[in-house]
Every structure is written in structure tokens, then in C-alpha cells.
Design a protein around this motif. Structure first.
Motif, mmCIF file in Angstrom:
data_model
loop_
_atom_site.group_PDB
_atom_site.id
_atom_site.type_symbol
_atom_site.label_atom_id
_atom_site.label_comp_id
_atom_site.label_asym_id
_atom_site.label_seq_id
_atom_site.Cartn_x
_atom_site.Cartn_y
_atom_site.Cartn_z
ATOM 1 N N UNK A 97 0.811 -1.219 0.000
ATOM 2 C CA UNK A 97 0.000 0.000 0.000
ATOM 3 C C UNK A 97 0.846 1.272 0.000
ATOM 4 N N UNK A 98 1.820 1.382 0.887
ATOM 5 C CA UNK A 98 2.631 2.607 0.970
ATOM 6 C C UNK A 98 3.426 2.842 -0.311
ATOM 7 N N UNK A 99 3.976 1.780 -0.887
ATOM 8 C CA UNK A 99 4.719 1.920 -2.146
ATOM 9 C C UNK A 99 3.801 2.378 -3.276
ATOM 10 N N UNK A 100 2.589 1.821 -3.322
ATOM 11 C CA UNK A 100 1.654 2.184 -4.387
ATOM 12 C C UNK A 100 1.121 3.595 -4.174
ATOM 13 N N UNK A 101 0.983 4.022 -2.939
ATOM 14 C CA UNK A 101 0.560 5.391 -2.655
ATOM 15 C C UNK A 101 1.599 6.392 -3.163
ATOM 16 N N UNK A 102 2.872 6.050 -3.028
ATOM 17 C CA UNK A 102 3.945 6.917 -3.551
ATOM 18 C C UNK A 102 3.942 6.958 -5.075
ATOM 19 N N UNK A 103 3.422 5.919 -5.704
ATOM 20 C CA UNK A 103 3.379 5.869 -7.168
ATOM 21 C C UNK A 103 2.104 6.493 -7.740
ATOM 22 N N UNK A 104 1.253 7.014 -6.900
ATOM 23 C CA UNK A 104 -0.031 7.554 -7.331
ATOM 24 C C UNK A 104 0.096 8.606 -8.441
ATOM 25 N N UNK A 105 1.030 9.567 -8.378
ATOM 26 C CA UNK A 105 1.157 10.518 -9.502
ATOM 27 C C UNK A 105 1.449 9.821 -10.837
ATOM 28 N N UNK A 106 2.240 8.769 -10.802
ATOM 29 C CA UNK A 106 2.531 8.016 -12.023
ATOM 30 C C UNK A 106 1.264 7.323 -12.529
ATOM 31 N N UNK A 107 0.446 6.787 -11.612
ATOM 32 C CA UNK A 107 -0.810 6.144 -11.988
ATOM 33 C C UNK A 107 -1.766 7.149 -12.630
ATOM 34 N N UNK A 108 -1.866 8.338 -12.040
ATOM 35 C CA UNK A 108 -2.750 9.368 -12.589
ATOM 36 C C UNK A 108 -2.290 9.784 -13.979
ATOM 37 N N UNK A 109 -0.985 9.936 -14.146
ATOM 38 C CA UNK A 109 -0.439 10.279 -15.459
ATOM 39 C C UNK A 109 -0.776 9.203 -16.491
ATOM 40 N N UNK A 110 -0.623 7.960 -16.112
ATOM 41 C CA UNK A 110 -0.925 6.854 -17.021
ATOM 42 C C UNK A 110 -2.394 6.871 -17.435
ATOM 43 N N UNK A 111 -3.286 7.017 -16.469
ATOM 44 C CA UNK A 111 -4.728 7.018 -16.770
ATOM 45 C C UNK A 111 -5.089 8.226 -17.626
ATOM 46 N N UNK A 112 -4.559 9.381 -17.296
ATOM 47 C CA UNK A 112 -4.833 10.601 -18.049
ATOM 48 C C UNK A 112 -4.353 10.464 -19.496
ATOM 49 N N UNK A 113 -3.144 9.979 -19.668
ATOM 50 C CA UNK A 113 -2.592 9.790 -21.015
ATOM 51 C C UNK A 113 -3.410 8.786 -21.807
ATOM 52 N N UNK A 114 -3.792 7.685 -21.173
ATOM 53 C CA UNK A 114 -4.571 6.661 -21.868
ATOM 54 C C UNK A 114 -5.943 7.205 -22.281
ATOM 55 N N UNK A 115 -6.605 7.934 -21.392
ATOM 56 C CA UNK A 115 -7.933 8.463 -21.717
ATOM 57 C C UNK A 115 -7.879 9.483 -22.853
ATOM 58 N N UNK A 116 -6.793 10.253 -22.934
ATOM 59 C CA UNK A 116 -6.655 11.189 -24.051
ATOM 60 C C UNK A 116 -6.449 10.452 -25.375
ATOM 61 N N UNK A 117 -5.868 9.267 -25.335
ATOM 62 C CA UNK A 117 -5.570 8.529 -26.559
ATOM 63 C C UNK A 117 -6.754 7.712 -27.081
ATOM 64 N N UNK A 118 -7.732 7.453 -26.222
ATOM 65 C CA UNK A 118 -8.877 6.627 -26.626
ATOM 66 C C UNK A 118 -9.822 7.452 -27.489
#
Length: 160
Positions: A97-118
Motif C-alpha cells: 500500500x505505501x509503495x503504491x501510494x507513492x506511485x499515485x502521480x505516475x498512476x494518474x499520469x498513465x490514466x490521463x494519457x490513456x484516456x486522451x488517446x482513446x
């Protein structure tokens, strides 16, 4: 009398009995073969059972959720909608959980980029959420590494 036996009508009953025999033998053979194959697979003679133990049911305390706040994406005027509003939750292993919480900005970037490409027309399809969820989950698992992310839940999806 012999004239009656030579006529085609008298020979017909014997001919139909001969046509049924191969069909009957085929059905009996298929049933025997099917039964033999079932027995071989069921007992493990043909396909031995896998060595993996069955998956244990998940306990309520062995996972957590990393929230993905609302992401709003502006859509082009010709799309028929003004924006896409999206939010979700990432199900992660409790130990990560703590490691994934630190990666949250990367997750948001991934989702944002993917949604723009769809393509917008792909999002209007009946199975769009299922495909979108599967694609985002696969990408999240790739950047997080194996065994950290279990699932991705879409909590908000609005085309307006």
C-alpha cells in the motif's frame, strides 16, 4: 412365388435394416470413446491436474484501495460531448500500500494519457467500460510490478 421375392418392394425391408447398422455402430462407438476420454481426463491419466494449489479466498484485510480522484478531460467539439469525467480506485495488496501510494502521480499520469488517446466513439460502445478497465488495469500492473495491483475499479465515468 419366386416372382414376388424378386420385386423391389420385397427387397426394401432388408435394405433399410442394413442402413441402420452402420449408424448404430457409429453411435455406440462414439459413446464408448467419449466415456473412455472422460474417464482418462477425470482420473488424470490423460491430463494430470496442475500442481498449483487452489487460490485462497481473499480476506477483507489483505488489500487496500488507492483512490484516483476525478480526472476531467476536455473533448473536441465534433465529439458531441464537452468533457469526460473519470474517477477510480486501485485495489492493491496491503503489504504494497505505501509503495503504491507513492506511485499515485505516475498512476494518474498513465490514466490521463490513456484516456486522451482513446477515441470517443470507442467510449460510446456498450462494452467500453469493460475494455477500458482491462486496459488500464494491465498498464497499471506493468508499471507497478508483479503482485502489487489486484484490480482497478471505475467509480465515475461521465460523458457530458
Amino acid at each position: 412365388m419366386s416372382d414376388l421375392a424378386d420385386t423391389p418392394e420385397a427387397a426394401a425391408p432388408a435394405a433399410t435394416g442394413g442402413k441402420k447398422l452402420p449408424l448404430l455402430l457409429g453411435l455406440v462407438g462414439a459413446a464408448a470413446l467419449g466415456g473412455g476420454m472422460f474417464y482418462a481426463v477425470y482420473t488424470g491419466l490423460l491430463l494430470p491436474p496442475s500442481q498449483k494449489p487452489p487460490a485462497a479466498p481473499r480476506a477483507a484485510s489483505d488489500f487496500s484501495f488507492v483512490p484516483i480522484e476525478v480526472i476531467t478531460i476536455s473533448l473536441p467539439p465534433q465529439s458531441g460531448a464537452r468533457f469526460l469525467r473519470f474517477a477510480g480506485q486501485i485495489e492493491v495488496a496491503e503489504t504494497s500500500f505505501q509503495d503504491m501510494l507513492r506511485m499515485k502521480p505516475r498512476f494518474i499520469d498513465l490514466i490521463n494519457t490513456y484516456l486522451h488517446a482513446v477515441d470517443i466513439e470507442d467510449l460510446r460502445q456498450p462494452a467500453a467500460l469493460i475494455r477500458l478497465r482491462a486496459q488500464v488495469l494491465r498498464r497499471l500492473q506493468m508499471i507497478a510490478g508483479e503482485g502489487h495491483i489486484r484490480d482497478f475499479l471505475i467509480t465515475e465515468f461521465i460523458l457530458d
